[in-house]
Motif scaffolding. Structure first.
Motif, short mmCIF file in Angstrom:
data_model
loop_
_atom_site.label_atom_id
_atom_site.label_comp_id
_atom_site.label_asym_id
_atom_site.label_seq_id
_atom_site.Cartn_x
_atom_site.Cartn_y
_atom_site.Cartn_z
N CYS A 83 0.83 -1.20 0.00
CA CYS A 83 0.00 0.00 0.00
C CYS A 83 0.87 1.25 0.00
CB CYS A 83 -0.91 0.02 1.23
SG CYS A 83 -2.24 -1.21 1.19
N TYR A 84 1.89 1.24 0.82
CA TYR A 84 2.78 2.40 0.92
C TYR A 84 3.47 2.67 -0.41
CZ TYR A 84 6.85 5.21 2.16
OH TYR A 84 7.80 6.18 2.21
N HIS A 85 4.03 1.64 -1.01
CA HIS A 85 4.76 1.83 -2.27
C HIS A 85 3.83 2.23 -3.41
CE1 HIS A 85 8.62 0.71 -0.73
NE2 HIS A 85 8.19 -0.46 -0.30
N LYS A 86 2.63 1.69 -3.42
CA LYS A 86 1.68 2.08 -4.47
C LYS A 86 1.30 3.55 -4.30
CE LYS A 86 -2.68 0.82 -6.70
NZ LYS A 86 -2.06 0.59 -8.03
N LYS A 89 4.17 5.71 -5.47
CA LYS A 89 4.25 5.70 -6.93
C LYS A 89 3.15 6.57 -7.53
CE LYS A 89 4.25 2.50 -10.85
NZ LYS A 89 4.14 1.07 -11.26
N PHE A 90 1.96 6.48 -6.95
CA PHE A 90 0.83 7.28 -7.44
C PHE A 90 1.10 8.76 -7.23
CE2 PHE A 90 -3.21 9.47 -6.92
CZ PHE A 90 -3.90 9.05 -8.04
N SER A 91 1.62 9.11 -6.06
CA SER A 91 1.88 10.51 -5.75
C SER A 91 2.93 11.09 -6.67
CB SER A 91 2.34 10.64 -4.29
OG SER A 91 1.33 10.22 -3.41
N PHE A 92 3.91 10.26 -7.05
CA PHE A 92 4.97 10.72 -7.94
C PHE A 92 4.42 11.04 -9.32
CE2 PHE A 92 8.28 9.79 -11.11
CZ PHE A 92 9.25 10.69 -10.71
N LYS A 93 3.50 10.21 -9.78
CA LYS A 93 2.95 10.38 -11.12
C LYS A 93 1.85 11.44 -11.16
CE LYS A 93 3.90 5.75 -12.89
NZ LYS A 93 3.29 4.49 -13.45
#
Length: 214
Positions: A83-86, A89-93
């Motif tokens: 959950c954390y990594h997703k 990744k979402f926040s970066f994009k």
């Protein structure tokens, strides 16, 4: 009635080659992993993807699990990491993440079911809970989800979130204070999130097919 097999015995047999028994693990923890994903404000589909990744990774690393530890918290830690990594990744994009914010305001629960077994399926309850919990800062929301919805004890919650037990207590109290009073008065914590049986069977079948193909 036969007693359910403990996780340690299931793991032992799976490692010995009884791969189909892993389905017992999947079914046993579906609801708890689902609650974690939803508490992170992921939608239904993304939560199922995260759950599936968690079960697959756990299966691949099953031999590394130390049986003296709690399998439940070990599995939940894997889910939390996904959950954390997703989210990272979402926040970066998506720097503004406006689409996600809008999506999280929509009801999480389907109201088309006529089974009537769970109050959680009601549109009114769904909206109240969705809106209230989505507005709580993540650090408080996750403590609430682990302690009050998933039923973890103080030490387990502190370990999973890597904070002190005192911080768990403080954050839990603040999280409760942020929720609307009618939620706490009218509904039990266990009713907040539910991985409905109509989702459980097909999800389990899909996940086990991946396990069989490994």
């Amino acid at each position: 009635m036969m007693e359910p097999l403990p996780e340690t015995e299931i793991i032992k047999r799976v490692l010995e080659g009884q791969k189909p028994l892993y389905e017992l693990i999947v079914r046993r923890f579906n609801a708890q992993l689902y609650k974690i994903g939803r508490a992170y404000n992921f939608n239904h589909e993304d939560t199922q993807d995260l759950m599936q990744d968690t079960y697959v990774d756990a299966y691949k690393c099953l031999a590394q699990f130390e049986t003296r530890a709690s399998f439940k918290t070990w599995l939940m830690r894997i889910m939390l990491n996904h959950c954390y990594h997703k989210k990272q990744k979402f926040s970066f994009k998506n720097e503004t993440a406006m689409d996600s914010i809008q999506e999280n305001l929509n009801p999480m629960f389907s109201t088309s079911s006529n089974d009537g077994q769970k109050t959680i399926q009601s549109h009114e309850l769904g909206q109240i809970i969705e809106y209230s919990l989505s507005k709580i800062p993540e650090s408080y929301r996750m403590v609430f989800a682990l302690r009050e919805i998933n039923g973890l004890n103080l030490a387990e919650t502190a370990s999973l979130l890597e904070i002190t037990e005192s911080n768990v207590k403080v954050r839990l109290n603040r999280a409760k204070a942020m929720l609307r009073k009618e939620i706490e008065k009218s509904y039990s914590n266990e009713e907040l999130f539910e991985f409905n049986l109509r989702y459980c069977d097909p999800f389990t079948e899909r996940t086990m097919q991946i396990i069989y193909d490994l």
